[in-house]
Design a protein around this motif. Structure first.
Motif, PDB file in Angstrom:
ATOM      1  N   VAL A 131     120.211  31.885  11.913  1.00 51.70           N
ATOM      2  CA  VAL A 131     121.363  32.376  12.683  1.00 51.70           C
ATOM      3  C   VAL A 131     121.052  32.333  14.180  1.00 51.70           C
ATOM      4  N   ALA A 133     118.972  30.349  15.742  1.00 50.02           N
ATOM      5  CA  ALA A 133     118.989  28.951  16.197  1.00 50.02           C
ATOM      6  C   ALA A 133     120.428  28.455  16.329  1.00 50.02           C
ATOM      7  N   GLN A 134     121.278  28.837  15.367  1.00 54.00           N
ATOM      8  CA  GLN A 134     122.683  28.429  15.457  1.00 54.00           C
ATOM      9  C   GLN A 134     123.336  29.021  16.696  1.00 54.00           C
ATOM     10  N   SER A 135     122.991  30.278  16.986  1.00 52.48           N
ATOM     11  CA  SER A 135     123.602  30.918  18.153  1.00 52.48           C
ATOM     12  C   SER A 135     123.156  30.250  19.446  1.00 52.48           C
ATOM     13  N   GLY A 137     122.962  27.067  19.676  1.00 55.50           N
ATOM     14  CA  GLY A 137     123.613  25.760  19.706  1.00 55.50           C
ATOM     15  C   GLY A 137     122.804  24.650  19.065  1.00 55.50           C
ATOM     16  N   CYS A 138     121.860  24.994  18.182  1.00 56.57           N
ATOM     17  CA  CYS A 138     121.062  23.963  17.519  1.00 56.57           C
ATOM     18  C   CYS A 138     121.880  23.240  16.440  1.00 56.57           C
TER      19      CYS A 138
END
Lengths: 226, 346
Positions: A131, A133-135, A137-138
């Motif tokens: 989560v 990493a997603q936040s 922008g990955c």
């Protein structure tokens, strides 16, 4: 010293080339099959992790196909797998026997096991990190390499160690298709002639190989645990 | 500016559909420290994750400076996300990377010069006061240090907005303090808009300028922190302020209570000191000027942001006329007065 070895292992010393050749064959089979196993197992393990429910590339169809194929190949005993894959082996390697004939069954025998190990190692990675990493922008690919794989190097190293060691176990059965190796050596030249020193020599070589693999795996795992 | 327009998020649990977030609309201005508070399970976490679309709302839209985030393609959304930093309750640091590498993480593999990335990371670590921990691994840090590392990491892309998902809930009192002051500093120095969710009233009181109360997926009250605290409109908000050990409002059912007993000629008042009226020595002034006796039964004075909010329950005794004048004087000093019991014979 030389005298002592000659006394304990008379039949090995009588033909040392054969012994060394068997070690070389075992190492070759483990090396080649292990290399492919690592690549394919990693790919499948990653696929399972990424496509599972709630995964970063959730995909029910892909997940089910991979999951079920792995279960299928995992449930077949290796000796039967050799027989089952004869034509596949022939297609890829051009032969059904010898060292080359053993590689394909060894791959099929070890990849599903390794894929499960990889899946389990990757599942140890905290969802929170994904989560995070997603936040930032990955992309999914970048999450796979920079989070999943990077964070589980220690786990993957342990998984590789376990699978390689069980792969060595499988190579012992490759004698069935004439691939040689230490298993074949101890049965054909030791067991069949009741020459126990040959069996013991094979055991010593295998224990050494396994210990070295285990040592390397442990060191890598330790270095990557913080 | 972040504008949330009428978003809802529905979860299905055992074939039962329930709203985690229900028709929520909010506007968060640039420079705000906006707090969302509610009991656990109120839908706060889902709401904050809807802002950067880690959770996609089932209906409604989220705007950031007029860009409709909900309409963006994955790739565009990823690039927008770099402008929205986020920190978490459990820090979510990469354990296999050092503090410095964690802070560098968002900038690596993006075609930015290594030199710049390293310098930037060092700068950020200095900002969060963790310079000497650059080469340590997260497992060796305290909770507060971990969260400050996470903050530095979230700031790597110079975001305009920082989302804090229960950022202090796993921290002890002093670490909470250090993280809160850091957030305040970032808001002032770098003009970062902070959106935080929490169940701790303290966090709201200490750093937020605006607050939204959330219950069962809905916003039940929203406004300036001081206004909401000094004059909550919603009964649930009032309950929350009470149970959170905040300003105890006089409960009417307590009027039979021993401490609330008054003699004839006395008055039981509840005084609410708003903004700066608490600074004046009103009680002793009244006592001297109007010749009344004031007995404080109980009370509480709170600091909210930079302002003071006080709440006193008192009995006043004296001549009826004098009590009236005293109340007038209080009102003219912007103290809110509520007469709970009047024992004067008219």
């Amino acid at each position: 010293m030389a005298e002592l070895i000659k006394n304990i292992f008379p039949n090995v010393i009588a033909n040392p080339i054969r012994y060394l050749q068997s070690i070389k064959e075992t190492l070759l089979m483990t090396g080649w099959a292990g290399g492919f196993m690592f690549v394919f197992g990693l790919l499948l393990g990653i696929t399972l992790t990424a496509t599972k429910k709630g995964g970063i590339l959730q995909n029910k169809v892909v997940f089910q196909i991979v999951d079920k194929s792995i279960n299928f190949f995992r449930s077949i005993p290796f000796v039967i797998l050799i027989a089952l894959l004869l034509n596949v082996t022939k297609f890829f390697m051009g032969t059904k026997i010898g060292l080359n004939g053993a590689i394909i069954p060894l791959i099929f025998g070890s990849v599903p096991f390794f894929a499960r190990q990889v899946e389990s190692a990757l599942s140890e990675v905290d969802d929170g990190l994904i989560v995070a990493a997603q936040s930032m922008g990955c992309s999914p690919l970048s999450i796979i390499f920079r989070v999943y794989l990077k964070e589980s190097i220690a786990g993957l190293s342990r998984a590789t160690t376990i699978t390689l060691i069980s792969l060595i176990g499988l190579t012992a059965m490759a004698g069935y298709v004439g691939a040689g190796g230490l298993g074949d050596y101890s049965i054909t030249y030791g067991y069949n002639y009741n020459r126990m020193d040959i069996v013991w020599a094979a055991v010593i070589a295998i224990v050494l190989i396994v210990s070295i693999i285990q040592l390397i795996g442990t060191v890598i795992a330790k270095k990557n645990t913080h | 500016m972040i504008k949330i327009e009428n978003i809802s998020k529905i979860y299905v649990n055992d074939k039962q559909r329930f709203y985690a977030v229900k028709n929520v609309s909010l506007t968060i201005n640039d420079g705000d420290i906006f707090g969302v508070i509610g009991f656990s399970g109120a839908g706060k976490s889902t709401l904050i994750r809807c802002i950067n679309l880690l959770e996609r709302p089932d209906s409604g839209a989220v705007f950031m400076d007029d860009i409709n985030l909900t309409s963006l393609k994955e790739k565009q959304l990823r690039s927008i996300r770099t402008k929205i930093g986020m920190i978490f309750q459990h820090f979510n640091l990469f354990n296999s990377r050092t503090v410095l590498e964690n802070v560098m993480f968002p900038l690596c593999y993006r075609g930015i010069k290594k030199e710049y990335v390293k310098n930037k990371a060092h700068e950020l670590l200095e900002l969060v006061d963790l310079k000497e921990k650059a080469n340590a691994y997260p497992s060796t840090l305290s909770g507060g240090q971990k969260q400050r590392t996470a903050i530095a990491r979230a700031l790597a892309n110079n975001p305009k907005i920082l989302l804090c998902d229960e950022a202090t809930s796993a921290l002890d009192a002093s670490s909470t303090q250090s993280v809160l002051s850091l957030l305040k500093k970032l808001n002032k120095q770098l003009n970062i808009t902070v959106i935080l969710i929490t169940h701790e009233m303290r966090v709201i009181k200490e750093i937020c300028n605006r607050v939204a109360f959330m219950e069962n997926g809905e916003i039940i009250e929203c406004g300036d922190v001081y206004d909401v605290f000094s004059d909550p409109r919603n009964s649930v908000t009032r309950d929350f302020l009470n149970t959170a050990g905040n300003l105890p409002y006089f409960d009417k059912s307590e009027s039979q209570n021993k401490i609330a007993q008054i003699d004839n000629g006395q008055c039981l008042l509840q005084l609410r000191y708003i903004k700066n009226s608490a600074k004046k020595a009103l009680v002793s002034y009244l006592s001297k000027t109007y010749n009344v006796d004031i007995n404080i039964i109980y009370g509480n004075i709170e600091k909210i942001g930079e302002d003071i909010l006080g709440n006193l329950t008192v009995t006043v005794s004296g001549k009826s006329v004098d009590i009236d004048s005293a109340i007038k004087c209080l009102l003219s000093n912007s103290v809110k007065v509520e007469v709970i019991k009047d024992g004067r014979v008219n």
